[in-house]
Scaffold this active site. Structure first.
Site, PDB file in Angstrom:
ATOM      1  N   CYS A  77     -35.096  10.109 -14.782  1.00  0.00           N
ATOM      2  CA  CYS A  77     -34.474   8.794 -14.631  1.00  0.00           C
ATOM      3  C   CYS A  77     -32.947   8.939 -14.532  1.00  0.00           C
ATOM      4  CB  CYS A  77     -34.838   7.918 -15.823  1.00  0.00           C
ATOM      5  SG  CYS A  77     -33.909   6.376 -15.893  1.00  0.00           S
ATOM      6  N   LYS A 128     -25.641 -15.927  22.645  1.00  0.00           N
ATOM      7  CA  LYS A 128     -26.187 -14.880  21.781  1.00  0.00           C
ATOM      8  C   LYS A 128     -25.998 -15.218  20.301  1.00  0.00           C
ATOM      9  CE  LYS A 128     -27.654 -11.283  23.008  1.00  0.00           C
ATOM     10  NZ  LYS A 128     -27.348 -10.143  23.865  1.00  0.00           N
ATOM     11  N   GLU A 164     -33.949 -22.538  26.626  1.00  0.00           N
ATOM     12  CA  GLU A 164     -35.144 -21.786  26.230  1.00  0.00           C
ATOM     13  C   GLU A 164     -34.760 -20.755  25.169  1.00  0.00           C
ATOM     14  OE1 GLU A 164     -36.460 -19.900  29.872  1.00  0.00           O
ATOM     15  OE2 GLU A 164     -36.157 -21.744  31.013  1.00  0.00           O
ATOM     16  N   LYS A 219     -30.023 -22.739  31.440  1.00  0.00           N
ATOM     17  CA  LYS A 219     -30.092 -22.649  32.903  1.00  0.00           C
ATOM     18  C   LYS A 219     -29.797 -24.016  33.507  1.00  0.00           C
ATOM     19  CE  LYS A 219     -33.722 -19.184  32.376  1.00  0.00           C
ATOM     20  NZ  LYS A 219     -35.149 -18.884  32.409  1.00  0.00           N
ATOM     21  N   CYS A 230     -39.613   4.687 -14.700  1.00  0.00           N
ATOM     22  CA  CYS A 230     -39.121   5.297 -15.928  1.00  0.00           C
ATOM     23  C   CYS A 230     -39.879   4.604 -17.045  1.00  0.00           C
ATOM     24  CB  CYS A 230     -37.616   5.058 -16.086  1.00  0.00           C
ATOM     25  SG  CYS A 230     -37.040   5.515 -17.736  1.00  0.00           S
ATOM     26  N   CYS A 245     -34.709   3.072 -22.357  1.00  0.00           N
ATOM     27  CA  CYS A 245     -33.818   3.370 -21.231  1.00  0.00           C
ATOM     28  C   CYS A 245     -32.770   2.253 -21.089  1.00  0.00           C
ATOM     29  CB  CYS A 245     -34.653   3.498 -19.962  1.00  0.00           C
ATOM     30  SG  CYS A 245     -33.662   3.602 -18.467  1.00  0.00           S
ATOM     31  N   LYS A 256     -34.370 -17.296  23.596  1.00  0.00           N
ATOM     32  CA  LYS A 256     -34.312 -15.997  24.270  1.00  0.00           C
ATOM     33  C   LYS A 256     -35.109 -14.992  23.446  1.00  0.00           C
ATOM     34  CE  LYS A 256     -30.980 -12.915  26.513  1.00  0.00           C
ATOM     35  NZ  LYS A 256     -31.425 -11.629  25.984  1.00  0.00           N
ATOM     36  N   CYS A 287     -31.483   7.378 -18.141  1.00  0.00           N
ATOM     37  CA  CYS A 287     -31.731   7.971 -19.461  1.00  0.00           C
ATOM     38  C   CYS A 287     -32.155   9.428 -19.385  1.00  0.00           C
ATOM     39  CB  CYS A 287     -32.790   7.160 -20.202  1.00  0.00           C
ATOM     40  SG  CYS A 287     -34.412   7.276 -19.433  1.00  0.00           S
ATOM     41  N   ASP A 304     -36.801 -11.687  22.209  1.00  0.00           N
ATOM     42  CA  ASP A 304     -36.386 -10.295  22.240  1.00  0.00           C
ATOM     43  C   ASP A 304     -37.591  -9.414  22.573  1.00  0.00           C
ATOM     44  OD1 ASP A 304     -34.608  -8.299  22.158  1.00  0.00           O
ATOM     45  OD2 ASP A 304     -34.301  -8.315  19.997  1.00  0.00           O
ATOM     46  N   TYR A 344     -41.256 -17.556  32.176  1.00  0.00           N
ATOM     47  CA  TYR A 344     -40.093 -18.441  32.265  1.00  0.00           C
ATOM     48  C   TYR A 344     -39.460 -18.490  33.647  1.00  0.00           C
ATOM     49  CZ  TYR A 344     -37.855 -13.971  31.019  1.00  0.00           C
ATOM     50  OH  TYR A 344     -37.492 -12.663  30.968  1.00  0.00           O
TER      51      TYR A 344
HETATM   52  S1  IVH Z   1     -34.006 -15.611  32.494  1.00  0.00           S
HETATM   53  C1  IVH Z   1     -31.418 -14.844  35.748  1.00  0.00           C
HETATM   54  N1  IVH Z   1     -35.138 -16.617  30.380  1.00  0.00           N
HETATM   55  O1  IVH Z   1     -33.174 -11.775  28.605  1.00  0.00           O
HETATM   56  C2  IVH Z   1     -32.477 -14.999  34.800  1.00  0.00           C
HETATM   57  N2  IVH Z   1     -34.507 -14.328  30.355  1.00  0.00           N
HETATM   58  O2  IVH Z   1     -30.464 -10.864  29.273  1.00  0.00           O
HETATM   59  C3  IVH Z   1     -32.739 -13.787  33.991  1.00  0.00           C
HETATM   60  N3  IVH Z   1     -35.081 -13.166  28.279  1.00  0.00           N
HETATM   61  O3  IVH Z   1     -33.991  -9.594  31.249  1.00  0.00           O
HETATM   62  C4  IVH Z   1     -33.741 -13.944  32.959  1.00  0.00           C
HETATM   63  N4  IVH Z   1     -36.006 -14.890  27.261  1.00  0.00           N
HETATM   64  O4  IVH Z   1     -35.695  -9.910  29.311  1.00  0.00           O
HETATM   65  C5  IVH Z   1     -34.608 -15.524  30.938  1.00  0.00           C
HETATM   66  N5  IVH Z   1     -36.182 -17.626  28.582  1.00  0.00           N
HETATM   67  C6  IVH Z   1     -35.640 -16.551  29.153  1.00  0.00           C
HETATM   68  C7  IVH Z   1     -35.584 -15.311  28.477  1.00  0.00           C
HETATM   69  C8  IVH Z   1     -35.008 -14.218  29.110  1.00  0.00           C
HETATM   70  C9  IVH Z   1     -35.700 -13.607  27.164  1.00  0.00           C
HETATM   71  C10 IVH Z   1     -34.568 -11.797  28.474  1.00  0.00           C
HETATM   72  C11 IVH Z   1     -35.092 -11.122  29.729  1.00  0.00           C
HETATM   73  C12 IVH Z   1     -33.897 -10.817  30.557  1.00  0.00           C
HETATM   74  C13 IVH Z   1     -32.808 -10.789  29.528  1.00  0.00           C
HETATM   75  C14 IVH Z   1     -31.485 -11.090  30.164  1.00  0.00           C
END
Ligand code: IVH
Length: 671
Positions: free
Chosen positions: A409, A315, A112, A291, A427, A432, A114, A412, A116, A227
């Site tokens: 400027c 990451k 999935e 996962k 300017c 210039c 991730k 010049c 932010d 999720y």
């Molecule tokens: S699973 C054990 N799934 O990432 C499962 N987290 O670093 C924990 N996050 O606190 C979370 N997308 O805020 C999961 N598809 C995703 C996610 C996700 C973003 C964030 C979430 C979590 C943090 C963990």
């Protein structure tokens, strides 16, 4: 009465789901509002019929004074990180070993993006929205029920899933986030109203949820992807994949890019693919979550400290870092625009050392209260020039110095000017030297006269040695000009001079681009030569002549008139003609007038499902239509894709310009 109320609620829930979760509304906003108004009126007449899951109840009227603490029934875990493929493989090795899978036990993975944003736990009892809490420290979060209620993509009542009972209790977990374009639009509005600016979409989402008055939260473009499921009673879920399908069926938004993969090499490919394509997503992601799919395998793997062993976050390289801003320097562009730049203590962002970043203009600096010696957040996204996002106010020591634009400027020393309608300073001195260097660089660039052998170094040399005072002087350079110049041997000089001579005969549109008239880039230049194929004709064009050209807006028309009205510019054109540069095209380019879209002007915004911007433009021009970059009264249609640019969209709405999606555009064209 009760029947009508129920029917209205059913319809409003349905249309809300289509709009916020499926992104596929089937009624207009006005029709939605009419249904809502009817329900509001009925509820006002019969307050005894109001229920907490009524669509009218998303925004409560009374602000709270603080957020109550909520203890999570099951802890909200965090994730261990893998920063490269090696760490990812090591994790896979441990998982296999712990599951005794080195032999033949198959392991599937769910991957999935991730997001932010902020993790959230939302509780439903008997299918009704009950409350919501932030993750907090994982054990205890904050009660943000009133605010979460306002998020359109979070259902107030669960949808029924045919073959399963409604869970007595279910705690749905997921991420509250803001799309990048929505965040930028929000910041623009905040800036216009003197509100607080947010550093990134995540902070904007967090700030929006921390409002004590949920009416403010309701106005913020928050979204939710689910999720996971925490506590659940009455329904058994067996895997992560099963859970995601179930959540989608209950009416939650689930990320469309999730996959179940049986092969770990495919997991690695997925991570690599999204790492390079992350900027295509309409929201910010900082990695991929992987996962183990089956819950029985998850249980076997267990949890160490706060991190489950059955999941890991791959990451992506960071895009932001903090460092100290040591100085603000100014650089003069070819149009004379003064660009402030930040000189930073070098900092590594995503593997690249950043020591300079843009600060846009004075308004940007002063509006964000960025000071010399501030700790600042610096952002580097894709190939975009790094920029200073803002100061870390809490890190101030009191020695930081506010900055203001000087009055002259840096190149010049002539006074600089600011157009009252614009944020930028210019300017305006035609002589210039800094501007001339930039103009030469632009003149020789690929999009303009495409002169090989000349780059920034040569441009600087010519200007600093006084070999040229304008771009026409390039054509008067001779080998003698280089005699005392170290590093410029006979061969190199011959190359440069040949390059210049070879580029005398470029088409007129290239020359127009090269002149660097503000708002005249390649596409406007091409439009102009369709109407004026000798430069004298263009120089005589009036404001109304230019305005009559489809695709040229009033602002561009004015800048062209002003440019050719300026005597030194006219003198430059004549000088270019004297030195032998071509200033006319042989024959006019034929303007297509037939076609389904003849005479119609289009603006594109956002990304379309199947056509690239170039393909959409070609489709439109093949049918005689014109594509321009800015929305004005002359725009006939706005073609809207995913994550449209806020300003085009808003402007088109203000002007009542019809909007098309890709399907509607194709229908219009007849393909
Ligand atoms: S699973 C054990 N799934 O990432 C499962 N987290 O670093 C924990 N996050 O606190 C979370 N997308 O805020 C999961 N598809 C995703 C996610 C996700 C973003 C964030 C979430 C979590 C943090 C963990």
């Amino acid at each position: 009465m009760q029947d009508r109320v129920n029917e209205l609620r059913r319809l409003l829930h349905e249309h809300n789901h289509r709009y916020h979760v499926l992104d596929d509304p089937i009624i207009s906003d006005a029709e939605y509002d009419t249904l809502m108004t009817e329900l509001r009126e009925l509820e006002a007449e019969h307050p005894e019929l109001v229920t907490t899951d009524s669509p009218t109840q998303r925004v409560g009227a009374t602000p709270t004074t603080a957020f109550a603490k909520v203890r999570h029934k099951e802890p909200m875990l965090s994730l261990a990180n893998a920063f490269d493929v090696g760490e990812l493989r090591a994790w896979y090795g441990r998982v296999r070993k712990l599951l005794g899978a080195e032999g033949s036990v198959p392991i599937s993975f769910v991957v999935e993006p991730k997001i932010d944003g902020l993790a959230m736990a939302i509780t439903y009892r008997a299918g009704q929205f009950q409350g919501a809490a932030t993750r907090g420290d994982g054990m205890t979060g904050e009660d943000v029920t009133a605010n979460i209620r306002t998020v359109g993509s979070i259902p107030l009542a669960l949808r029924l899933v045919d073959d399963r009972p409604v869970p007595r209790v279910i705690e749905v977990r997921g991420e509250v986030y803001m799309r990048t374009a929505d965040f930028e639009h929000l910041n623009e509005m905040q800036a216009a109203t003197g509100g607080k600016l947010f550093a990134n979409p995540r902070n904007a989402a967090a700030g929006s949820l921390r409002q004590l008055d949920s009416r403010i939260t309701a106005g913020r473009p928050l979204r939710f992807f689910s999720y996971a499921v925490g506590l659940i009673e009455g329904v058994i879920l067996r895997s992560q994949w099963d859970t995601l399908q179930y959540l989608r069926a209950l009416g939650f938004a689930v990320n469309p890019d999730i996959r179940r993969l049986d092969d770990f090499e495919a997991v690695i490919d997925y991570c690599a693919a999204w790492m390079s394509r992350r900027s295509e997503l309409p929201y910010e992601v900082d990695g991929v979550v992987i996962k183990v799919d089956r819950f029985d395998q998850q249980a076997e793997l267990g949890v160490v400290a706060h991190d489950p062993r059955w999941a890991i976050a791959f990451k992506f390289p960071a895009r932001e870092a903090t460092t100290t801003l040591r100085a603000i320097t100014l650089n003069v562009g070819r149009t004379g625009r003064i660009n402030p730049n930040a000189e930073l203590d070098p900092v590594v962002i995503g593997g690249v050392t950043v020591a300079h970043a843009t600060l846009h203009n004075e308004e940007y600096i002063v509006g964000r209260d960025i000071r010399i010696d501030d700790r600042v957040t610096v952002k580097r996204a894709g190939d975009v020039i790094p920029k200073v996002v803002g100061p870390l106010i809490a890190a101030r020591t009191g020695t930081e110095q506010p900055w203001h634009m000087p009055s002259t400027c840096p190149s010049c020393a002539e006074p600089i000017q600011r157009d009252p309608d614009e944020a930028d300073y210019y300017c305006v001195n035609a002589r210039c030297p800094a501007q001339l260097v930039r103009r030469v660089e632009h003149w020789v660039s690929k999009a303009a006269l495409d002169i090989v052998g000349i780059g920034e170094e040569q441009a600087r040399l010519f200007v600093e040695k006084g070999l040229i005072t304008d771009v026409a002087d390039l054509y008067l350079l001779t080998p003698e000009h280089f005699t005392e110049q170290a590093g410029y041997g006979t061969k190199k000089v011959a190359n440069i001079l040949n390059g210049i001579a070879a580029a005398k005969d470029r088409p007129l549109e290239r020359l127009l681009t090269g002149l660097g008239i503000r708002s005249v880039g390649s596409s406007v230049a091409e439009l102009l030569v369709q109407h004026y194929y000798v430069i004298e004709a263009l120089m005589m064009a009036t404001d109304s002549d230019l305005n009559a050209i489809m695709g040229i807006g009033p602002h561009t028309a004015t800048t062209i008139i002003e440019f050719f009205g300026h005597e030194p510019n006219r003198a430059l054109i004549h000088k270019l003609q004297r030195v032998g540069v071509r200033t006319a095209n042989a024959a006019p380019v034929v303007v297509p007038t037939a076609g389904a879209l003849a005479g119609k002007t289009f603006v594109l915004t956002g990304s379309l499902p199947t056509l690239t911007r170039e393909q959409a433009t070609e489709l439109i021009s093949q049918q005689g239509g014109t594509v321009t970059g800015t929305v004005s009264k002359k725009t006939d249609y706005l073609v809207v894709g995913d994550s449209p640019g806020g300003s085009k969209y808003t402007k088109a709405q203000q002007l009542g310009i019809p909007q098309l999606d890709e399907a509607a555009l194709r229908q219009l064209v007849g393909t």
